[in-house]
Design a protein around this motif. Structure first.
Motif, PDB file in Angstrom:
ATOM      1  N   LEU A   1      -8.349  -0.449   4.096  1.00 52.57           N
ATOM      2  CA  LEU A   1      -7.385   0.640   4.070  1.00 52.57           C
ATOM      3  C   LEU A   1      -8.101   1.929   4.438  1.00 52.57           C
ATOM      4  O   LEU A   1      -9.176   2.223   3.912  1.00 52.57           O
ATOM      5  CB  LEU A   1      -6.762   0.763   2.674  1.00 52.57           C
ATOM      6  CG  LEU A   1      -5.729   1.878   2.525  1.00 52.57           C
ATOM      7  CD1 LEU A   1      -4.494   1.622   3.376  1.00 52.57           C
ATOM      8  CD2 LEU A   1      -5.333   2.048   1.059  1.00 52.57           C
TER       9      LEU A   1
ATOM     10  N   ILE B   1      -2.145   0.401  -4.809  1.00 56.81           N
ATOM     11  CA  ILE B   1      -2.083  -0.926  -4.200  1.00 56.81           C
ATOM     12  C   ILE B   1      -1.380  -1.815  -5.222  1.00 56.81           C
ATOM     13  O   ILE B   1      -1.891  -2.050  -6.324  1.00 56.81           O
ATOM     14  CB  ILE B   1      -3.475  -1.465  -3.858  1.00 56.81           C
ATOM     15  CG1 ILE B   1      -4.162  -0.502  -2.881  1.00 56.81           C
ATOM     16  CG2 ILE B   1      -3.382  -2.853  -3.231  1.00 56.81           C
ATOM     17  CD1 ILE B   1      -5.600  -0.866  -2.553  1.00 56.81           C
TER      18      ILE B   1
ATOM     19  N   TYR C   1       0.852  -1.184   0.000  1.00 63.24           N
ATOM     20  CA  TYR C   1       0.000   0.000   0.000  1.00 63.24           C
ATOM     21  C   TYR C   1       0.892   1.240   0.000  1.00 63.24           C
ATOM     22  O   TYR C   1       1.726   1.406   0.898  1.00 63.24           O
ATOM     23  CB  TYR C   1      -0.905  -0.002   1.232  1.00 63.24           C
ATOM     24  CG  TYR C   1      -1.868  -1.166   1.282  1.00 63.24           C
ATOM     25  CD1 TYR C   1      -3.174  -1.038   0.819  1.00 63.24           C
ATOM     26  CD2 TYR C   1      -1.470  -2.406   1.788  1.00 63.24           C
ATOM     27  CE1 TYR C   1      -4.060  -2.111   0.860  1.00 63.24           C
ATOM     28  CE2 TYR C   1      -2.346  -3.486   1.834  1.00 63.24           C
ATOM     29  CZ  TYR C   1      -3.641  -3.328   1.364  1.00 63.24           C
ATOM     30  OH  TYR C   1      -4.513  -4.386   1.403  1.00 63.24           O
TER      31      TYR C   1
END
Length: 264
Positions: A236, A263, A122
């Motif tokens: 997230l 991502i 991420y």
């Protein structure tokens, strides 16, 4: 006995068939009316589904904007607002999160991805001076499922003026080996931050500038401890809030800008 009449089996069979046919027709008509009535009644009472959260599109993903109404919730606790004053995407496609301080209340901001992406890398590209963030404010980039299933990159002095201003953490961060604090120093607003979440290891990094080489020189940390979250339904999230609900140091609004999220 003289007036008694007898019918042949063929006549009786035909009479039964007629009666059965009429019953079927009547039944079909009744059911048709019933279902038509139900359908019309249902249509008249259908209401548009109103989502509980405001949804925004940012960086190619859908995000739910957090709202606590008038109530205070953790972290903090704080009031979280989904107002366009607090959360918006500008004409350049950048996400703005803002603590709006008015009438003695700091209205904080947060967004969460619509779905889980599990084990992944991420990456957040920011355009904010996190090293100059208000001492009572906390900016977080993290995946969360529960208070003990969480991976964090956080920027804050935690209300201590001369404190280090950033940390990588695995919850529970009360365990000393689950947290790495450092002093982020920036020369301009652009920076890149990431965590690479794998089943046996989490690698963190923060770099000056918007960089594609995530192995370049910067602030890094590798965690291989016992509290790596299992890939379940983590989301997230990005948030901006006030530590212990304290007002901004100068009672002013606080804002951060995120260029994009990837991502990988």
């Amino acid at each position: 006995m003289k007036n008694q009449q007898f019918f042949s089996p063929e006549i009786i069979h035909k009479a039964v068939m007629v009666l059965q046919t009429r019953r079927i027709v009547v039944l079909v008509l009744v059911l048709s009316i019933a279902f038509t009535g139900c359908s019309q009644h249902s249509d008249e009472n259908v209401e548009d589904v109103v989502p509980k959260n405001r949804v925004i599109s940012f960086s190619g993903y859908d995000w739910l904007v957090r709202s606590s109404g008038v109530d205070k919730e953790g972290p903090g606790p704080n009031v979280f607002s989904d107002s366009e004053e607090n959360v918006w995407v500008d004409g350049q496609g950048r996400l703005h999160l803002k603590i709006v301080y008015k009438d003695g209340i700091g209205y904080c901001a947060g967004v969460a991805m619509h779905k889980s992406f599990g084990y992944n890398k991420y990456v957040l590209y920011s355009s904010s001076r996190f090293d100059l963030l208000d001492a009572n404010a906390v900016a977080g980039f993290f995946v969360y499922n529960s208070d003990v299933e969480e991976i964090d990159i956080e920027f804050s002095k935690w209300s201590v003026a001369d404190n280090e201003n950033a940390q990588f953490a695995i919850q529970p961060s009360s365990i000393p080996t689950n947290k790495h604090r450092f002093d982020l120093k920036m020369e301009n607003e652009k920076a890149t931050h990431f965590f690479d979440w794998k089943p046996q290891q989490i690698t963190f990094g923060s770099f000056e500038g918007h960089v594609s080489d995530l192995s370049s020189k910067g602030y890094t940390w590798v965690y291989e401890g016992d509290d790596i979250p299992v890939d379940t339904e983590e989301r997230l999230k990005i948030n901006l809030w006030l530590f212990k609900g304290k007002p901004p140091v100068e009672n002013k609004d606080v804002e951060i800008i995120i260029d994009r999220v990837e991502i990988l």
